[in-house]
Design an enzyme around this catalytic site. Structure first.
Site, PDB file in Angstrom:
ATOM      1  N   GLY A   1       3.705   4.636  -5.623  1.00  0.00           N
ATOM      2  CA  GLY A   1       5.134   4.929  -5.755  1.00  0.00           C
ATOM      3  C   GLY A   1       5.801   3.929  -6.688  1.00  0.00           C
ATOM      4  O   GLY A   1       5.818   2.727  -6.414  1.00  0.00           O
TER       5      GLY A   1
ATOM      6  N   ASP B   1      12.414  -1.180  -3.900  1.00  0.00           N
ATOM      7  CA  ASP B   1      13.494  -0.740  -2.993  1.00  0.00           C
ATOM      8  C   ASP B   1      13.842  -1.769  -1.918  1.00  0.00           C
ATOM      9  O   ASP B   1      14.675  -1.479  -1.045  1.00  0.00           O
ATOM     10  CB  ASP B   1      13.130   0.604  -2.338  1.00  0.00           C
ATOM     11  CG  ASP B   1      11.955   0.491  -1.372  1.00  0.00           C
ATOM     12  OD1 ASP B   1      11.191  -0.490  -1.482  1.00  0.00           O
ATOM     13  OD2 ASP B   1      11.817   1.377  -0.516  1.00  0.00           O
TER      14      ASP B   1
HETATM   15  C1  LIG Z   1       7.161  -1.570  -3.026  1.00  0.00           C
HETATM   16  S1  LIG Z   1       6.167  -0.320  -2.523  1.00  0.00           S
HETATM   17  C2  LIG Z   1       7.376   0.924  -2.160  1.00  0.00           C
HETATM   18  C3  LIG Z   1       7.690   0.989  -0.742  1.00  0.00           C
HETATM   19  C4  LIG Z   1       8.357   2.249  -0.370  1.00  0.00           C
HETATM   20  N1  LIG Z   1       9.353   1.992   0.639  1.00  0.00           N
HETATM   21  C5  LIG Z   1       7.387   3.290   0.105  1.00  0.00           C
HETATM   22  O1  LIG Z   1       7.689   3.937   1.123  1.00  0.00           O
HETATM   23  O2  LIG Z   1       6.345   3.503  -0.528  1.00  0.00           O
HETATM   24  C6  LIG Z   1       5.426   0.287  -3.993  1.00  0.00           C
HETATM   25  C7  LIG Z   1       4.258   1.181  -3.815  1.00  0.00           C
HETATM   26  O3  LIG Z   1       3.060   0.436  -3.651  1.00  0.00           O
HETATM   27  C8  LIG Z   1       2.152   1.147  -2.843  1.00  0.00           C
HETATM   28  N2  LIG Z   1       1.793   0.281  -1.726  1.00  0.00           N
HETATM   29  C9  LIG Z   1       2.395  -0.853  -1.321  1.00  0.00           C
HETATM   30  N3  LIG Z   1       1.771  -1.400  -0.268  1.00  0.00           N
HETATM   31  C10 LIG Z   1       0.719  -0.606   0.009  1.00  0.00           C
HETATM   32  C11 LIG Z   1      -0.326  -0.636   0.972  1.00  0.00           C
HETATM   33  N4  LIG Z   1      -0.422  -1.631   1.866  1.00  0.00           N
HETATM   34  N5  LIG Z   1      -1.242   0.339   0.952  1.00  0.00           N
HETATM   35  C12 LIG Z   1      -1.172   1.340   0.044  1.00  0.00           C
HETATM   36  N6  LIG Z   1      -0.221   1.417  -0.889  1.00  0.00           N
HETATM   37  C13 LIG Z   1       0.712   0.470  -0.929  1.00  0.00           C
HETATM   38  C14 LIG Z   1       2.821   2.418  -2.441  1.00  0.00           C
HETATM   39  O4  LIG Z   1       2.422   3.446  -3.269  1.00  0.00           O
HETATM   40  C15 LIG Z   1       4.276   2.076  -2.630  1.00  0.00           C
HETATM   41  O5  LIG Z   1       5.036   3.224  -2.854  1.00  0.00           O
END
Ligand SMILES: C[S@@+](CC[C@H](N)C(=O)[O-])C[C@H]1O[C@@H](n2cnc3c(N)ncnc32)[C@H](O)[C@@H]1O
Length: 311
Positions: A211, A215
């Site tokens: 994503g 945010d």
């Molecule tokens: C800052 S995060 C965004 C958070 C957002 N609130 C969400 O619901 O995805 C950026 C992106 O990194 C990925 N991501 C972050 N942590 C992760 C994890 N522990 N496992 C898998 N994907 C992760 C996800 O695709 C996420 O959308």
């Protein structure tokens, strides 16, 4: 005549004077001395001899200078050989590195469809994270097939304003289209920390989606909901199996991207996590004491996605 030889006519042309000098030497045979057949020829010889002597003297005086010059030449040749050797080695190193690069078939997508949920400040952070992903992929031993989808809005404007070179980026597919329109549904796996499924192995025939969102944890679960909505696969990174974190396991876009690149190289999740995650993410290997005073990570900070700015 060599430049090291004496200057033109170093000797007086006045032969009698010269002869006088020569004659003043008691050891010399005097000109016209009775019994000396060679007297005349010695006088002429002496002039030549004198010249010869002076040349020889000068030659000897310059011996040190010549030695010094030879030494300098040798050193110069040695340096040239060394330089040649080094540049040959560098060339072969570069070739070796290029030969070792084996692109992965794995597709890694940054889904930029959340543009309208972000304020400009966070769009700029996302832009930096994307730049970082691009640079890391270009350097990687097994670069992924990199996609930016739903590219437009504030992000595109910011890229046009601050990084015009993006239009020339190589080995990346940048499209305004949604990933759904570009890739088969059954190949898609949304990476999201809210998924109950844990990713244990990467399938290089799949297209993993990250994503594109900064945010500060304001839109919890948004990507998981999207995956369910679109009926595509989803998974969280296996952080919990290898890493003890003091908080939720929400990582920044570039961290997720780099962990995937690192895993493709090392085939070891633990190594991949620890080579990418900064200590302030509160991560420590499972089973090791987790000094919370050092690694405290508040939930808000875990949701901060500007870590690539400060790393
Ligand atoms: C800052 S995060 C965004 C958070 C957002 N609130 C969400 O619901 O995805 C950026 C992106 O990194 C990925 N991501 C972050 N942590 C992760 C994890 N522990 N496992 C898998 N994907 C992760 C996800 O695709 C996420 O959308």
């Amino acid at each position: 005549m060599s430049s090291e030889m004496p200057a033109e006519n170093p000797l007086p042309t006045d032969v009698p004077d010269m002869e006088e000098k020569i004659n003043s030497n008691d050891n010399q045979v005097k000109k016209g001395e009775p019994g000396s057949d060679k007297a005349e020829s010695i006088g002429v010889m002496s002039k030549r001899q004198m010249k010869k002597l002076m040349k020889q003297k000068q030659w000897e005086e310059q011996r040190d200078l010549r030695r010094q010059r030879r030494k300098e030449k040798r050193q110069k040749r040695k340096l040239e050989r060394q330089y040649q050797l080094e540049s040959n080695n560098e060339g072969s190193d570069r070739k070796r590195i290029r030969r070792d690069v084996v692109p992965s078939t794995l597709r890694l997508i940054i889904d930029c469809s959340f543009d309208n949920l972000m304020v400009l400040k966070d769009v700029k952070k996302l832009h930096k994270q994307i730049q970082r992903c691009y640079a890391e992929n270009r350097k990687a031993l097994h670069p992924v097939q990199f996609y930016l989808t739903s590219h437009g809005g504030q992000l595109k404007n910011n890229m046009n304003e601050n990084d015009k070179g993006w239009v020339n980026w190589k080995d990346i597919h940048i499209s305004s289209e949604h990933y759904n329109e570009l890739i088969k549904k059954e190949d898609l796996v949304y990476l999201t920390s809210d998924s109950p499924d844990v990713l244990n192995e990467l399938d290089e025939t799949k297209a993993y989606v990250i994503g594109g969102l900064v945010d500060h944890n304001h839109h919890k679960g948004i990507t998981y909901k999207k995956a369910l909505e679109h009926g595509i696969g989803h998974a969280q990174l296996p952080l919990g199996n290898f890493v003890k974190m003091n908080s939720r396991k929400v990582l920044a876009v570039n961290h997720v991207f780099e962990i995937i690149l690192s895993y493709l190289e090392k085939r070891n999740w633990k190594e991949a996590f620890f080579s990418v995650l900064p200590p302030r993410k509160g991560a420590s290997p499972l089973g090791e004491a987790n000094d919370s005073s050092k690694h405290e990570l508040h939930e808000k900070e875990a949701g901060e996605d500007n870590s690539s700015d400060s790393d």
